[in-house]
Enzyme design. Sequence first.
Site, PDB file in Angstrom:
ATOM      1  N   HIS A 136       0.841  -1.202   0.000  1.00  0.00           N
ATOM      2  CA  HIS A 136       0.000   0.000   0.000  1.00  0.00           C
ATOM      3  C   HIS A 136       0.878   1.256   0.000  1.00  0.00           C
ATOM      4  CE1 HIS A 136      -3.487   2.534   1.305  1.00  0.00           C
ATOM      5  NE2 HIS A 136      -2.526   3.210   1.911  1.00  0.00           N
ATOM      6  N   GLU A 137       1.880   1.284   0.858  1.00  0.00           N
ATOM      7  CA  GLU A 137       2.770   2.449   0.942  1.00  0.00           C
ATOM      8  C   GLU A 137       3.589   2.612  -0.345  1.00  0.00           C
ATOM      9  OE1 GLU A 137       2.640   4.797   3.283  1.00  0.00           O
ATOM     10  OE2 GLU A 137       0.965   3.595   3.961  1.00  0.00           O
ATOM     11  N   HIS A 140       1.513   4.263  -3.003  1.00  0.00           N
ATOM     12  CA  HIS A 140       1.437   5.735  -2.891  1.00  0.00           C
ATOM     13  C   HIS A 140       2.619   6.363  -3.633  1.00  0.00           C
ATOM     14  CE1 HIS A 140      -1.931   6.623  -0.299  1.00  0.00           C
ATOM     15  NE2 HIS A 140      -1.486   5.896   0.725  1.00  0.00           N
ATOM     16  N   GLU A 199      -6.050   7.084  -1.298  1.00  0.00           N
ATOM     17  CA  GLU A 199      -6.129   5.894  -0.446  1.00  0.00           C
ATOM     18  C   GLU A 199      -6.746   4.722  -1.215  1.00  0.00           C
ATOM     19  OE1 GLU A 199      -4.773   5.176   2.328  1.00  0.00           O
ATOM     20  OE2 GLU A 199      -3.917   7.175   2.356  1.00  0.00           O
TER      21      GLU A 199
HETATM   22 ZN    ZN Z   1      -2.317   5.253   2.480  1.00  0.00          ZN
END
Ligand code: ZN
Length: 274
Positions: A136-137, A140, A199
């Site tokens: 997830h990071e 980004h 997100e």
């Molecule tokens: Zn996030």
Amino acid sequence: MSNRARLIPILAVILIAAFTYFNSEKFTNPETGKTARVALSEDQEAKLGLQSYQQVIAQAQGQLQNSGPEYDRVVRIARRLAQSTGDAGKKFQWAVSVLRSNQVNAFCLPGGKIVVYTGILPVAENDAQLATVMGHEMAHATSRHGSQRLLQTKLTNTVITGAQVSMAGMDYQQQQAVMGAIGAGAQYGVLLPFSRDHEVEADYIGLMYMARAGYDPHEAIKFWQHMSKASGAGQKPPEFASTHPSDQTRIQRLTDAMPKALEEYNKSTFRGQP
Ligand SMILES: [Zn+2]
């Protein structure tokens, strides 16, 4: 100032903002096909990411963990994920650091510099769950969300400055109306949904990364449910949970993306590796 003269600074900054926007680089996300404007070039991002990374490391002397099972675990997962980022991560110089800290947190800077705090390790029950956070990071960063946010902040600041100049001489109610439209709008109407979009995008792409890296995507849902429980436990929610509220919509979106994730998982050559 007459009403018309009062509008001149506003019009000027709108022109400047529009100029900034249309001169900014357009980025197409290879995973989602979505386009977005970014404030920095990839090289600038990488430079900025590296600088920040070096700062974090310099400040974390004594906390840095360079060996041991926790370190090995994080490095192994990072390596598999990095190889699963496809076109988006092609130019990235991936690196990962493990910091001894109670913080339940992890982040990835532009250009691919990952930092994992040991506090998040027990929250992730297995490698697949840790790959969920890290993926997830990393998503980004590969989606250039920081650079997109920077552009938005730059534009917002330009417009607010102009509005403040125009507001000199306005009565209180008029000022409130302008700030409602621009200031509050920026806080609640523009910036928040934007980062919620980020997100959602990072969740989807991160899920694809971890599945491609050979980690069972079902574990992603378990991880977010776990996080949701941790933040509802009454005490101060862990850092990661406070910036990543895992509500039902988040879980539902991941469930919706599961067939695609399973497709990636079944194709993965990493599957079954320790
Ligand atoms: Zn996030």
